[in-house]
Design a protein around this motif. Structure first.
Motif, PDB file in Angstrom:
ATOM      1  N   GLU A  76       0.785  -1.134   0.084  1.00 51.62           N
ATOM      2  CA  GLU A  76      -0.074  -0.125   0.140  1.00 51.62           C
ATOM      3  C   GLU A  76       0.715   1.122  -0.078  1.00 51.62           C
ATOM      4  N   VAL A  77       1.878   1.172   0.814  1.00 55.89           N
ATOM      5  CA  VAL A  77       2.754   2.479   1.080  1.00 55.89           C
ATOM      6  C   VAL A  77       3.610   2.676  -0.280  1.00 55.89           C
ATOM      7  N   GLU A  78       3.875   1.624  -1.186  1.00 53.72           N
ATOM      8  CA  GLU A  78       4.594   1.543  -2.694  1.00 53.72           C
ATOM      9  C   GLU A  78       3.263   2.314  -3.592  1.00 53.72           C
ATOM     10  N   GLU A  79       2.053   1.745  -3.420  1.00 56.31           N
ATOM     11  CA  GLU A  79       1.134   2.297  -4.273  1.00 56.31           C
ATOM     12  C   GLU A  79       0.957   3.763  -4.099  1.00 56.31           C
ATOM     13  N   PHE A  80       0.991   4.252  -2.654  1.00 57.60           N
ATOM     14  CA  PHE A  80       0.656   5.641  -2.448  1.00 57.60           C
ATOM     15  C   PHE A  80       1.940   6.281  -3.018  1.00 57.60           C
ATOM     16  N   LYS A  81       3.228   5.881  -2.621  1.00 55.95           N
ATOM     17  CA  LYS A  81       4.487   6.530  -3.262  1.00 55.95           C
ATOM     18  C   LYS A  81       4.157   6.648  -5.109  1.00 55.95           C
ATOM     19  N   GLU A  82       3.785   6.008  -5.673  1.00 51.60           N
ATOM     20  CA  GLU A  82       3.360   5.925  -7.015  1.00 51.60           C
ATOM     21  C   GLU A  82       2.206   7.102  -7.239  1.00 51.60           C
ATOM     22  N   TYR A  83       1.252   6.979  -6.229  1.00 54.56           N
ATOM     23  CA  TYR A  83       0.127   7.832  -6.477  1.00 54.56           C
ATOM     24  C   TYR A  83       0.571   9.401  -6.407  1.00 54.56           C
ATOM     25  N   VAL A  84       1.572   9.525  -5.408  1.00 54.39           N
ATOM     26  CA  VAL A  84       1.945  10.998  -5.105  1.00 54.39           C
ATOM     27  C   VAL A  84       2.907  11.565  -6.007  1.00 54.39           C
ATOM     28  N   THR A  85       3.360  10.876  -6.843  1.00 53.24           N
ATOM     29  CA  THR A  85       3.956  11.243  -8.244  1.00 53.24           C
ATOM     30  C   THR A  85       3.206  11.824  -9.274  1.00 53.24           C
ATOM     31  N   THR A  86       1.981  11.312  -9.196  1.00 56.55           N
ATOM     32  CA  THR A  86       1.098  11.767 -10.289  1.00 56.55           C
ATOM     33  C   THR A  86       0.417  13.168 -10.472  1.00 56.55           C
ATOM     34  N   ASP A  87       0.198  13.637 -11.667  1.00 58.68           N
ATOM     35  CA  ASP A  87      -0.583  14.997 -11.469  1.00 58.68           C
ATOM     36  C   ASP A  87      -1.632  15.207 -10.674  1.00 58.68           C
ATOM     37  N   ASP A  88      -2.497  14.129 -10.726  1.00 57.12           N
ATOM     38  CA  ASP A  88      -3.747  14.008 -10.085  1.00 57.12           C
ATOM     39  C   ASP A  88      -3.615  14.519  -8.363  1.00 57.12           C
ATOM     40  N   TYR A  89      -2.601  13.754  -7.868  1.00 59.04           N
ATOM     41  CA  TYR A  89      -2.215  14.030  -6.659  1.00 59.04           C
ATOM     42  C   TYR A  89      -2.105  15.478  -6.653  1.00 59.04           C
ATOM     43  N   ILE A  90      -1.123  15.847  -7.268  1.00 61.31           N
ATOM     44  CA  ILE A  90      -0.742  17.479  -6.911  1.00 61.31           C
ATOM     45  C   ILE A  90      -1.716  18.321  -7.155  1.00 61.31           C
ATOM     46  N   LYS A  91      -2.679  18.245  -8.019  1.00 60.07           N
ATOM     47  CA  LYS A  91      -3.957  19.108  -8.319  1.00 60.07           C
ATOM     48  C   LYS A  91      -4.999  18.872  -7.053  1.00 60.07           C
ATOM     49  N   GLU A  92      -4.930  17.699  -6.629  1.00 58.27           N
ATOM     50  CA  GLU A  92      -5.904  17.310  -5.641  1.00 58.27           C
ATOM     51  C   GLU A  92      -5.514  18.246  -4.198  1.00 58.27           C
ATOM     52  N   THR A  93      -4.119  18.110  -3.943  1.00 57.03           N
ATOM     53  CA  THR A  93      -3.459  18.770  -2.823  1.00 57.03           C
ATOM     54  C   THR A  93      -3.651  20.210  -2.983  1.00 57.03           C
ATOM     55  N   ALA A  94      -3.336  20.815  -4.265  1.00 59.81           N
ATOM     56  CA  ALA A  94      -3.264  22.062  -4.333  1.00 59.81           C
ATOM     57  C   ALA A  94      -4.665  22.750  -4.078  1.00 59.81           C
ATOM     58  N   GLU A  95      -5.687  22.035  -4.556  1.00 62.84           N
ATOM     59  CA  GLU A  95      -7.263  22.353  -4.195  1.00 62.84           C
ATOM     60  C   GLU A  95      -7.465  22.305  -2.943  1.00 62.84           C
ATOM     61  N   GLU A  96      -7.242  21.328  -2.163  1.00 62.53           N
ATOM     62  CA  GLU A  96      -7.416  21.094  -0.684  1.00 62.53           C
ATOM     63  C   GLU A  96      -6.739  21.867   0.152  1.00 62.53           C
ATOM     64  N   LYS A  97      -5.455  21.984   0.099  1.00 65.76           N
ATOM     65  CA  LYS A  97      -4.694  22.751   1.177  1.00 65.76           C
ATOM     66  C   LYS A  97      -4.526  24.147   0.984  1.00 65.76           C
ATOM     67  N   LEU A  98      -4.485  24.613  -0.365  1.00 68.33           N
ATOM     68  CA  LEU A  98      -4.126  26.021  -1.058  1.00 68.33           C
ATOM     69  C   LEU A  98      -5.350  26.773  -1.585  1.00 68.33           C
ATOM     70  N   GLY A  99      -6.319  25.936  -1.730  1.00 69.51           N
ATOM     71  CA  GLY A  99      -7.533  26.441  -2.239  1.00 69.51           C
ATOM     72  C   GLY A  99      -7.380  27.152  -3.532  1.00 69.51           C
ATOM     73  N   LEU A 100      -6.625  26.465  -4.344  1.00 73.82           N
ATOM     74  CA  LEU A 100      -6.369  26.828  -5.727  1.00 73.82           C
ATOM     75  C   LEU A 100      -7.514  26.034  -6.707  1.00 73.82           C
ATOM     76  N   VAL A 101      -7.863  26.812  -7.530  1.00 79.07           N
ATOM     77  CA  VAL A 101      -8.790  26.255  -8.662  1.00 79.07           C
ATOM     78  C   VAL A 101      -8.170  26.399  -9.956  1.00 79.07           C
ATOM     79  N   ASP A 102      -8.992  25.677 -10.917  1.00 80.71           N
ATOM     80  CA  ASP A 102      -8.368  25.605 -12.481  1.00 80.71           C
ATOM     81  C   ASP A 102      -8.848  27.130 -12.910  1.00 80.71           C
ATOM     82  N   PRO A 103      -8.232  27.750 -14.103  1.00 83.13           N
ATOM     83  CA  PRO A 103      -8.731  29.070 -14.429  1.00 83.13           C
ATOM     84  C   PRO A 103     -10.303  29.063 -15.037  1.00 83.13           C
ATOM     85  N   ASN A 104     -10.782  27.741 -15.578  1.00 82.84           N
ATOM     86  CA  ASN A 104     -12.128  27.992 -16.083  1.00 82.84           C
ATOM     87  C   ASN A 104     -13.167  27.354 -15.385  1.00 82.84           C
TER      88      ASN A 104
END
Length: 112
Positions: A76-104
């Motif tokens: 599970e840790v290895e799968e999470f490690k792979e997920y952390v490197t994806t763009d989906d995780y980065i986008k999700e974290t930016a939306e949740e923690k920083l309150g950022l949204v896409d321009p449109n």
């Protein structure tokens, strides 16, 4: 007189023989008692060893279960490690923690 000496000699021989036989019987009895005690000690030791063996087998099964759990957790840790490197995780974290949204995107905030 000769007969008396013969009887005395026979009695002495008989006594010696009985004495030797008595000693022999005692020796055999002592050896048998020692063997019985040793057999008892071995039986008790055997029972204790069987109990310890059962305890060790239970402990072994428990440890094998823990190993399987830890292997699953590592997977599970290895799968999470792979997920952390994806763009989906980065986008999700930016939306949740920083309150950022896409321009449109349109953001609706609840009325306070």
């Amino acid at each position: 007189m000769n007969k008396i000496k013969q009887r005395t000699a026979e009695r002495k021989k008989s006594r010696k023989k009985n004495y030797r036989l008595g000693q022999h019987k005692r020796s055999v009895l002592l050896i048998c008692m020692i063997l019985v005690v040793l057999t008892g000690v071995l039986a008790v030791g055997s029972v204790k060893l069987h109990a310890k063996n059962a305890q060790y087998k239970a402990q072994e099964e428990e440890l094998e279960a823990q190993i399987k759990e830890e292997e699953q957790r590592a997977k599970e840790v290895e799968e999470f490690k792979e997920y952390v490197t994806t763009d989906d995780y980065i986008k999700e974290t930016a939306e949740e923690k920083l309150g950022l949204v896409d321009p449109n995107e349109i953001v609706f905030k609840p009325a306070e």
